[in-house]
Design an enzyme around this catalytic site. Structure first.
Site, short mmCIF file in Angstrom:
data_model
loop_
_atom_site.label_atom_id
_atom_site.label_comp_id
_atom_site.label_asym_id
_atom_site.label_seq_id
_atom_site.Cartn_x
_atom_site.Cartn_y
_atom_site.Cartn_z
N SER A 175 0.79 -1.23 0.00
CA SER A 175 0.00 0.00 0.00
C SER A 175 0.82 1.28 0.00
O SER A 175 0.32 2.33 -0.39
CB SER A 175 -0.94 0.00 1.20
OG SER A 175 -0.21 -0.14 2.39
N HIS A 203 -5.44 -3.67 -2.53
CA HIS A 203 -5.11 -2.76 -3.64
C HIS A 203 -4.99 -3.48 -4.97
O HIS A 203 -4.67 -2.87 -6.00
CB HIS A 203 -3.82 -1.99 -3.34
CG HIS A 203 -3.93 -1.11 -2.14
ND1 HIS A 203 -4.43 0.17 -2.18
CD2 HIS A 203 -3.66 -1.36 -0.82
CE1 HIS A 203 -4.43 0.69 -0.97
NE2 HIS A 203 -3.97 -0.22 -0.11
N LYS A 234 -11.72 0.35 -1.78
CA LYS A 234 -10.70 1.04 -2.59
C LYS A 234 -11.20 1.12 -4.04
O LYS A 234 -12.04 1.96 -4.32
CB LYS A 234 -9.36 0.34 -2.38
CG LYS A 234 -8.98 0.51 -0.90
CD LYS A 234 -7.73 -0.11 -0.47
CE LYS A 234 -7.35 0.33 0.93
NZ LYS A 234 -8.32 0.01 2.00
C1 LIG Z 1 -3.14 -3.55 2.29
C2 LIG Z 1 -4.28 -3.06 3.11
N1 LIG Z 1 -4.97 -3.94 3.86
C3 LIG Z 1 -6.00 -3.57 4.62
C4 LIG Z 1 -6.41 -2.26 4.66
C5 LIG Z 1 -7.56 -1.87 5.52
O1 LIG Z 1 -8.71 -1.75 4.75
P1 LIG Z 1 -9.91 -0.81 5.26
O2 LIG Z 1 -9.54 0.57 4.88
O3 LIG Z 1 -11.10 -1.34 4.53
O4 LIG Z 1 -10.01 -1.00 6.73
C6 LIG Z 1 -5.75 -1.31 3.90
C7 LIG Z 1 -6.21 0.09 3.92
O5 LIG Z 1 -5.51 1.03 3.90
C8 LIG Z 1 -4.64 -1.71 3.11
O6 LIG Z 1 -3.95 -0.82 2.41
#
Ligand SMILES: Cc1ncc(COP(=O)(O)O)c(C=O)c1O
Length: 378
Positions: A175, A203, A234
């Site tokens: 991310s 992502h 996303k």
């Molecule tokens: C790789 C990854 N996993 C999990 C999440 C968490 O997702 P959520 O925003 O739906 O809580 C994010 C969010 O930034 C992320 O980038």
């Protein structure tokens, strides 16, 4: 209370504050304090968060099912839309079954501790998302961290360790760095060592593999040993998350995952929005095509300007411009050019950077404005 700690954060340029936005703007724009910026900070990769048919689907669901879910899913919080979305997302991801979680964070902190527990071993990439790290912390399994995307290191470590069950966990698209995990090699290692592969495709979903995510991108067939987590928040422009996996895994999660059991279900309007978004992504590949064209245009422009972008391979492009202070100033300068591209600092990342995310909704002109702003700020 906490004033010394807060002062230390300010002193180190690590103090964070919230910038809330105004109402819907034209595509890829954000209104902050009544000023409109071109938004390069969002994970809304396909520009779906304001899509008229998605908003209409959510509105209709409010009229039909009301707003709040009123209870957890195991009580009375779910609707038939929840079950439909689970069926559709499981099909989309090529797996047996799926379970909706309230967010990606909740999915990781709830599922990981019950998929690997005492006597088991988790192998986790050093740059995995904070929610994976926290899920691992909550698990009673032994944690072994391998160097970022380093399959030789993973292979070496997995050979050495002996436990009841082994599970390898990785982000698919990282991310903050925007690079992609070498999933083919990782899945081969998992097969060799009879390990579970848990991927966080937050992502990758809607972005890679014609939207189906990282497994499709790499041509890996889902198996009962592969657990796919993904988000609706996303590229799908909605909210919430899912785990797509073998039926038994899903049954196990329904019975043990605390963030699923002990939390109010997502409202039907959010589920209806995700269903419509999924429908759009499956039927209109032009959005993904635009996304990647924009990504290539921006990336080429950044290379021509000589920016260092770590190993970005996706619409997430980190731009390394110096220490924390320099990065903050850079971001502020971009704001003077009406460009919103936030500085990401420790402890979120070790190396401060401007994290740019480009979307299908940006125009060529938007990207040129960003490049112009960056040239000026350099
Ligand atoms: C790789 C990854 N996993 C999990 C999440 C968490 O997702 P959520 O925003 O739906 O809580 C994010 C969010 O930034 C992320 O980038």
């Amino acid at each position: 209370m906490f004033s010394d700690e807060i002062e230390r954060l300010r002193h180190d340029n690590l103090f964070r504050h919230i910038k809330d936005r105004g109402p819907i703007c034209p595509p890829a724009r954000i209104l902050i304090n009544n000023i409109e910026y071109i938004n390069f900070s969002s994970n809304d990769y396909l520009g779906l968060s304001n899509h008229p048919s998605i908003i209409e689907a959510a509105n209709k669901a409010i009229e039909k099912y009301g707003l709040g879910a009123g209870a957890s899913r195991l009580l009375s919080g779910g609707t038939e839309l929840h079950a439909t979305l689970e069926k559709k997302i499981a099909e989309f991801k090529g797996s047996d079954a799926a379970l909706i979680f309230n967010s990606g964070y909740t999915a990781n902190i709830s599922a990981i501790p019950v998929l690997a527990s005492e006597g088991d071993i988790i192998f986790s990439d050093e740059l995995n998302h904070a929610s994976i790290i926290d899920g691992c912390r909550l698990s009673k399994a032994k944690k072994v961290i391998y160097r970022h995307r380093d399959v030789e290191h993973l292979s070496e470590l997995i050979k050495k360790e002996h436990g009841k069950r082994k599970m390898v966990i990785t982000d698919t698209v990282f991310s903050m760095d925007g690079d992609i995990a070498p999933l083919k090699e990782i899945s081969d290692i998992c097969t060799q060592h009879d390990a579970i592969l848990y991927i966080d495709d937050a992502h990758g979903t809607g972005v890679l593999g014609s939207g189906r995510g990282a497994l499709t991108h790499f041509g890996i067939k889902p198996t009962p040993q592969i657990i796919q987590m993904g988000t609706f928040s996303k590229a799908l422009g909605s909210y919430g998350a899912f785990i797509a996996a073998d039926k038994n895994v899903i049954q196990w999660l329904i019975n043990t995952a605390r963030g699923f059991i002990y939390s109010t279900a997502l409202p039907a309007c959010v589920i209806a929005a995700s269903l419509e978004a999924l429908n759009i992504v499956q039927n209109d590949l032009s959005l993904i095509k635009n996304l990647w064209q924009n990504r290539e245009m921006l990336f080429k422009g950044l290379m021509d300007l000589g920016f260092y972008t770590i190993n970005s391979e996706t619409p997430i492009i980190p731009i390394v411009v110096g220490d924390t202070n320099t990065t903050l100033k850079f971001s502020e300068l971009l704001m003077h050019h009406n460009i919103y591209a936030p500085a990401i600092r420790p402890p979120t990342v070790k190396v401060p950077r401007i994290r740019v995310s480009v979307t299908a909704a940006h125009t060529e002109e938007d990207i040129n404005k960003l490049l112009k702003g960056l040239r000026f700020a350099k």
